[in-house]
Design a protein around this motif. Structure first.
Motif, PDB file in Angstrom:
ATOM      1  N   TRP A  37      76.811  22.126  58.924  1.00 29.34           N
ATOM      2  CA  TRP A  37      75.554  22.670  58.390  1.00 29.34           C
ATOM      3  C   TRP A  37      74.588  21.562  58.005  1.00 29.34           C
ATOM      4  CZ3 TRP A  37      73.409  26.987  59.302  1.00 29.34           C
ATOM      5  CH2 TRP A  37      74.169  28.128  59.534  1.00 29.34           C
ATOM      6  N   ARG A  38      75.106  20.500  57.382  1.00 29.99           N
ATOM      7  CA  ARG A  38      74.222  19.389  57.014  1.00 29.99           C
ATOM      8  C   ARG A  38      73.618  18.741  58.253  1.00 29.99           C
ATOM      9  NH1 ARG A  38      75.659  15.217  52.653  1.00 29.99           N
ATOM     10  NH2 ARG A  38      73.399  15.166  52.551  1.00 29.99           N
ATOM     11  N   ARG A  39      74.400  18.620  59.311  1.00 27.64           N
ATOM     12  CA  ARG A  39      73.889  18.048  60.563  1.00 27.64           C
ATOM     13  C   ARG A  39      72.755  18.910  61.116  1.00 27.64           C
ATOM     14  NH1 ARG A  39      78.418  18.147  63.862  1.00 27.64           N
ATOM     15  NH2 ARG A  39      79.325  16.697  62.391  1.00 27.64           N
ATOM     16  N   LEU A  40      72.935  20.232  61.084  1.00 31.60           N
ATOM     17  CA  LEU A  40      71.889  21.138  61.565  1.00 31.60           C
ATOM     18  C   LEU A  40      70.625  21.042  60.703  1.00 31.60           C
ATOM     19  CD1 LEU A  40      74.033  24.289  62.372  1.00 31.60           C
ATOM     20  CD2 LEU A  40      72.836  22.831  64.016  1.00 31.60           C
ATOM     21  N   VAL A  41      70.796  21.029  59.381  1.00 33.68           N
ATOM     22  CA  VAL A  41      69.644  20.956  58.477  1.00 33.68           C
ATOM     23  C   VAL A  41      68.906  19.637  58.675  1.00 33.68           C
ATOM     24  CG1 VAL A  41      68.974  20.763  56.035  1.00 33.68           C
ATOM     25  CG2 VAL A  41      70.528  22.578  56.771  1.00 33.68           C
ATOM     26  N   ARG A  42      69.634  18.542  58.788  1.00 38.91           N
ATOM     27  CA  ARG A  42      68.986  17.239  58.970  1.00 38.91           C
ATOM     28  C   ARG A  42      68.267  17.149  60.314  1.00 38.91           C
ATOM     29  NH1 ARG A  42      73.432  13.126  56.397  1.00 38.91           N
ATOM     30  NH2 ARG A  42      73.005  13.656  54.232  1.00 38.91           N
ATOM     31  N   ALA A  43      68.839  17.733  61.342  1.00 36.59           N
ATOM     32  CA  ALA A  43      68.165  17.747  62.647  1.00 36.59           C
ATOM     33  C   ALA A  43      66.858  18.524  62.552  1.00 36.59           C
ATOM     34  CB  ALA A  43      69.077  18.349  63.712  1.00 36.59           C
ATOM     35  N   ARG A  44      66.871  19.634  61.833  1.00 36.15           N
ATOM     36  CA  ARG A  44      65.641  20.426  61.671  1.00 36.15           C
ATOM     37  C   ARG A  44      64.628  19.667  60.829  1.00 36.15           C
ATOM     38  NH1 ARG A  44      61.656  21.838  62.406  1.00 36.15           N
ATOM     39  NH2 ARG A  44      60.720  23.885  62.387  1.00 36.15           N
ATOM     40  N   MET A  45      65.106  18.885  59.841  1.00 30.61           N
ATOM     41  CA  MET A  45      64.200  18.048  59.059  1.00 30.61           C
ATOM     42  C   MET A  45      63.538  17.004  59.959  1.00 30.61           C
ATOM     43  SD  MET A  45      66.452  17.590  55.544  1.00 30.61           S
ATOM     44  CE  MET A  45      65.726  16.049  55.117  1.00 30.61           C
ATOM     45  N   GLN A  80      51.121  22.687  57.861  1.00 27.60           N
ATOM     46  CA  GLN A  80      51.479  23.181  56.528  1.00 27.60           C
ATOM     47  C   GLN A  80      52.819  23.903  56.553  1.00 27.60           C
ATOM     48  OE1 GLN A  80      49.910  22.362  53.636  1.00 27.60           O
ATOM     49  NE2 GLN A  80      51.758  23.245  52.762  1.00 27.60           N
ATOM     50  N   GLY A  81      53.053  24.666  57.614  1.00 25.84           N
ATOM     51  CA  GLY A  81      54.350  25.326  57.754  1.00 25.84           C
ATOM     52  C   GLY A  81      55.492  24.327  57.830  1.00 25.84           C
ATOM     53  N   GLU A  82      55.269  23.224  58.537  1.00 24.36           N
ATOM     54  CA  GLU A  82      56.298  22.180  58.635  1.00 24.36           C
ATOM     55  C   GLU A  82      56.532  21.514  57.283  1.00 24.36           C
ATOM     56  OE1 GLU A  82      58.323  21.738  61.047  1.00 24.36           O
ATOM     57  OE2 GLU A  82      57.305  22.948  62.544  1.00 24.36           O
ATOM     58  N   LEU A  83      55.451  21.266  56.529  1.00 23.74           N
ATOM     59  CA  LEU A  83      55.612  20.664  55.198  1.00 23.74           C
ATOM     60  C   LEU A  83      56.390  21.592  54.272  1.00 23.74           C
ATOM     61  CD1 LEU A  83      52.140  18.989  54.586  1.00 23.74           C
ATOM     62  CD2 LEU A  83      54.342  17.845  54.873  1.00 23.74           C
ATOM     63  N   ASP A  84      56.053  22.880  54.312  1.00 23.07           N
ATOM     64  CA  ASP A  84      56.780  23.858  53.495  1.00 23.07           C
ATOM     65  C   ASP A  84      58.248  23.909  53.905  1.00 23.07           C
ATOM     66  OD1 ASP A  84      54.410  24.419  52.205  1.00 23.07           O
ATOM     67  OD2 ASP A  84      54.020  26.262  53.343  1.00 23.07           O
ATOM     68  N   ARG A  85      58.474  23.925  55.198  1.00 24.17           N
ATOM     69  CA  ARG A  85      59.848  23.974  55.705  1.00 24.17           C
ATOM     70  C   ARG A  85      60.616  22.718  55.302  1.00 24.17           C
ATOM     71  NH1 ARG A  85      62.227  26.643  60.468  1.00 24.17           N
ATOM     72  NH2 ARG A  85      60.192  27.608  60.575  1.00 24.17           N
ATOM     73  N   LEU A  86      59.947  21.576  55.330  1.00 28.31           N
ATOM     74  CA  LEU A  86      60.599  20.316  54.984  1.00 28.31           C
ATOM     75  C   LEU A  86      61.100  20.339  53.546  1.00 28.31           C
ATOM     76  CD1 LEU A  86      61.337  17.599  56.173  1.00 28.31           C
ATOM     77  CD2 LEU A  86      59.101  16.751  55.485  1.00 28.31           C
ATOM     78  N   GLU A  87      60.296  20.855  52.626  1.00 27.70           N
ATOM     79  CA  GLU A  87      60.730  20.959  51.229  1.00 27.70           C
ATOM     80  C   GLU A  87      61.962  21.859  51.109  1.00 27.70           C
ATOM     81  OE1 GLU A  87      57.574  21.956  48.514  1.00 27.70           O
ATOM     82  OE2 GLU A  87      56.180  20.623  49.573  1.00 27.70           O
ATOM     83  N   SER A  88      61.924  22.978  51.798  1.00 28.41           N
ATOM     84  CA  SER A  88      63.050  23.904  51.767  1.00 28.41           C
ATOM     85  C   SER A  88      64.300  23.266  52.379  1.00 28.41           C
ATOM     86  CB  SER A  88      62.683  25.180  52.528  1.00 28.41           C
ATOM     87  OG  SER A  88      63.787  26.028  52.656  1.00 28.41           O
ATOM     88  N   LEU A  89      64.127  22.542  53.471  1.00 27.39           N
ATOM     89  CA  LEU A  89      65.262  21.884  54.127  1.00 27.39           C
ATOM     90  C   LEU A  89      65.849  20.789  53.250  1.00 27.39           C
ATOM     91  CD1 LEU A  89      63.789  21.696  57.726  1.00 27.39           C
ATOM     92  CD2 LEU A  89      65.818  23.003  57.038  1.00 27.39           C
TER      93      LEU A  89
END
Length: 121
Positions: A37-45, A80-89
């Protein structure tokens, strides 16, 4: 044996009498899931950061995708969507890291209860 983190109460991984080897296998499996899961989250980041500043269009070639197709494939709603997503990730990654730390501590405790007969992996 339980695994807990500061933002989540301890939850039993196994109930009843537990074979130490079985407990260690269960903890290792949990550690593997957390790592995945961490690998997936970091890849999305990484993708969120890269999508904030997209490269220019590729040169003209019949076999090269056009800029719109490329942007559509990698974007998730604009900067802005990417910035919001980055905080969540980042929050998700921090929570997963805390859980992984708890699992690691439980693995060490399980190893200690079994003596030196269990190899480290």
């Amino acid at each position: 044996m339980t695994v807990s983190s500061p933002d989540r109460p301890a939850a039993p991984l196994l109930t009843g009498p537990v074979d130490p080897a079985h407990l260690l296998r269960a903890l290792r499996a949990e550690r593997s899931r957390v790592t995945h899961w961490r690998r997936l989250v970091r890849a999305r980041m990484d993708l969120a950061v890269a999508a904030l500043v997209l490269p220019e269009a590729l040169g003209p070639d019949a076999d090269v995708p056009d800029l719109l197709a490329l942007v559509d494939a990698v974007s998730a709603g604009g900067p802005q969507g990417e910035l919001d997503r980055l905080e969540s990730l980042r929050d998700l990654d921090a929570r997963l890291a805390r859980h992984a730390q708890g699992v690691d501590q439980a693995i060490e405790a399980a190893r200690g209860g079994m003596g030196q007969t269990v190899p480290r992996t």
